[in-house]
Design an enzyme around this catalytic site. Structure first.
Site, PDB file in Angstrom:
ATOM      1  N   ASP A 266      42.511  39.123  50.007  1.00 32.66           N
ATOM      2  CA  ASP A 266      41.513  40.159  49.764  1.00 32.66           C
ATOM      3  C   ASP A 266      42.112  41.545  49.966  1.00 32.66           C
ATOM      4  OD1 ASP A 266      38.669  40.954  49.405  1.00 32.66           O
ATOM      5  OD2 ASP A 266      38.884  41.664  51.467  1.00 32.66           O
TER       6      ASP A 266
ATOM      7  N   GLU B 210      44.038  39.940  45.033  1.00 35.85           N
ATOM      8  CA  GLU B 210      42.903  40.721  44.536  1.00 35.85           C
ATOM      9  C   GLU B 210      43.332  42.179  44.664  1.00 35.85           C
ATOM     10  OE1 GLU B 210      39.335  43.202  45.013  1.00 35.85           O
ATOM     11  OE2 GLU B 210      40.092  42.268  46.834  1.00 35.85           O
TER      12      GLU B 210
END
Length: 591
Positions: A287, A330
């Site tokens: 993330d 990401e």
């Protein structure tokens, strides 16, 4: 674990030493807290003083402390205050709002040797990811969560039925606030007790592998929750976080890890290794990678050299230890070579989310038919950079929350008009180079935005539009997995061809993808009027088989599907009449 490697940031197995480790008759506890004045471990069999065995490490043995018992550390920090903390390396925790750790033995009982031996990074295989929030995919009648064991009975079978190859689970590490969806963590090594025990999570992964479904876990290497019992000021000083608030606090109100410190690097990279090694996870989706590249994710502030070096070192080490696991970024930046190996100047990821493709594509489908004629570049621009990285095309949870509307709701027009556009959108997604990711609920045209407290609106399947849409998605996913032209030469520019993208007066385009033996081609009419005599020049003459039409009646359209596979010879030209908001998928076999 080698202690020198821990202090210098090279260890990937810190969890083998730190934390709670049972032995016959008791448990050994070890915690890193260099500035603490005193630490005691409170267990169910008593509270025991810990001893500083090295300059920064505290240890003790507790006879009678066994697996399943609760414990916590009482840390008198450098500031003289005594605060209770969960174990940073604790492998299980109590359910919020209780913030204590649980002694847990290492999960056992995997029977997935064949799966693990045959696992690959899927560069030349289908990779169709179903992103799931475990607590709100389905819920029981009383609104309670399904356990890991119950999900093992339901979720792999559902993915198999619907043509998904992998599940991506939003963060399962223990977190106090449901509304963070697991992205603000207190127990980085502890599978959340919301759904059961670490052993039961291992059994869930094992069940997925038995069904032929891979498991990818969301991993959060950037920041952590501010709750007092967690990592914040663990020894009375900013130990895991930056000491300066300007860089120590994230945009989400959490604490940023200080990645320049060797011990913190080991904490994070060992945690990544832990999920891959102990739970047999098939990959990690990391993330907020942009925050590891640039200072707080802002390119204007420049590259953050220490975090970038940490990222390279972690990915390189994980690639060496788990050569078939997927490392996914990401990342919303233009930073180059994210998916190149570290030894070739890259960041060491296998895949990167193509957020540019996602934004441009959804923006195109929000527009009217007339506006689309002037904006076909929204669809074609992605092919200008498609070969720069190994991309995944994501319609993730982020595109289904916070007033953005779900994917189907984003389509221009009224309720009934959204479905044919969404069918055309997903066919376009399938034919576009890049692996696929879709968030739960999109497969049956969920209209309500994601809410972690409620299950998906499964009752909408009682309505034909939604049930027909699910039937379409199942057929499309089956075609994607069956036709190797979708993925065999995924990152070969020579295997991609625009058959048409140069008619600005039309809401139309066509794409061809070449496989090992046959090609697939898709032709689209994204306009609101029928497109007559749409003529395409094919690269070769051959046998043309219609695989799927988004306008078939069985999918909610108005065109009768043929009773059997419709194949015909073509001399290199294809002339079509396409209904509004539709697409057709063909297999082309050279004569």
């Amino acid at each position: 674990m080698n202690m020198q490697d821990f202090y210098t940031g090279h260890a990937f197995d810190a969890y083998e030493f730190f934390g709670a480790h049972t032995y016959f008759g008791g448990t050994h506890f070890a915690v890193w807290a260099p500035s603490a004045q005193h630490i005691a471990v409170e267990t169910e069999v008593g509270t025991y003083d810990m001893h500083r065995t090295q300059s920064a490490v505290w240890e003790c043995d507790v006879p009678g402390a066994n697996a399943g018992m609760v414990y916590q550390y009482w840390v008198r920090g450098a500031n003289g205050q005594t605060v209770s903390h969960c174990d940073p390396y604790g492998t299980a925790m109590t359910l919020r709002p209780d913030g204590r750790s649980i002694i847990a033995d290492r999960p056992t009982g995997f029977t997935d040797d064949k799966w693990m031996a045959g696992r690959t990074k899927c560069f030349d295989k289908p990779l169709n990811i179903y992103e799931v929030h475990a607590g709100s995919w389905r819920q029981k009648e009383d609104g309670s969560w399904y356990t890991y064991a119950e999900l093992a009975e339901l979720l792999p079978a559902y993915c198999k039925e619907n043509g998904f190859t992998h599940i991506e689970l939003m963060p399962l590490a223990e977190h106090p606030f449901d509304g963070s969806w697991g992205y603000q963590i207190t127990g980085f090594y502890a599978p959340t007790s919301r759904y059961g025990t670490p052993q039961q999570l291992a059994e869930f992964v094992n069940a997925c592998h038995k069904a032929g479904i891979g498991v990818i876990l969301d991993f959060v290497p950037v920041h952590f929750a501010i709750d007092s019992y967690g990592l914040k000021e663990f020894d009375g000083t900013p130990l895991y976080e930056y000491p300066a608030a300007a860089v120590g606090q994230s945009e989400w109100g959490s604490c940023n890890f200080m990645h320049s410190r060797g011990e913190i690097r080991c904490f994070i990279q060992s945690c990544a290794d832990y999920w891959l090694q102990v739970f047999h996870a098939d990959g990690l989706r990391m993330d907020a990678v942009s925050r590891l590249i640039y200072w707080q994710g802002d390119p204007n502030r420049g590259v953050n050299g220490s975090t970038l070096e940490f990222l390279k070192g972690m990915n390189q080490g994980l690639q060496q230890r788990h050569p078939t696991a997927l490392l996914i970024a990401e990342d919303s930046t233009n930073y180059p070579k994210v998916t190149a190996p570290v030894e070739y100047g890259g960041l060491g990821f296998d895949y990167k989310w193509d957020l540019g493709w996602m934004n441009d594509t959804l923006d195109y489908f929000k527009k009217t038919s007339e506006e689309r004629k002037e904006n076909l570049g929204k669809l074609t621009f992605s092919m200008m950079y498609a070969w720069n990285e190994h991309y995944i095309l994501p319609f993730s949870h982020d595109e289904n929350v916070h007033g953005k509307a779900t994917i189907v709701q984003k389509m221009y027009g009224d309720y009934a008009g959204k479905f044919p556009q969404a069918r055309a959108l997903y066919l376009y997604m399938a034919i576009h180079p890049g692996k696929k990711l879709d968030f739960m609920g999109n497969e049956f045209a969920q209209l309500r935005e994601f809410d972690e407290s409620r299950e998906q609106d499964w009752m909408v399947l009682d309505y034909p539009n939604h049930n027909d849409f699910r039937r379409f998605r199942q057929a499309l996913n089956r075609a994607y997995c069956a036709e190797d032209a979708f993925w065999r030469r995924e990152y070969d520019p020579a295997a991609f061809q625009w058959l048409d993208c140069s008619h600005p007066e039309l809401d139309a385009c066509a794409i061809l993808r070449q496989g090992s033996e046959a090609a697939v081609l898709a032709a689209f009419n994204f306009g609101d009027t029928e497109l007559e005599d749409y003529t395409l020049t094919l690269p070769v003459a051959g046998k043309l088989t219609l695989l799927l039409d988004t306008d078939w009646e069985t999918f909610g359209g108005s065109t009768a599907a043929p009773k059997r596979s419709c194949a015909r010879k073509t001399d290199g030209e294809l002339k079509l009449t396409l209904p509004p908001f539709s697409g057709r998928l063909y297999r082309l076999e050279q004569a």
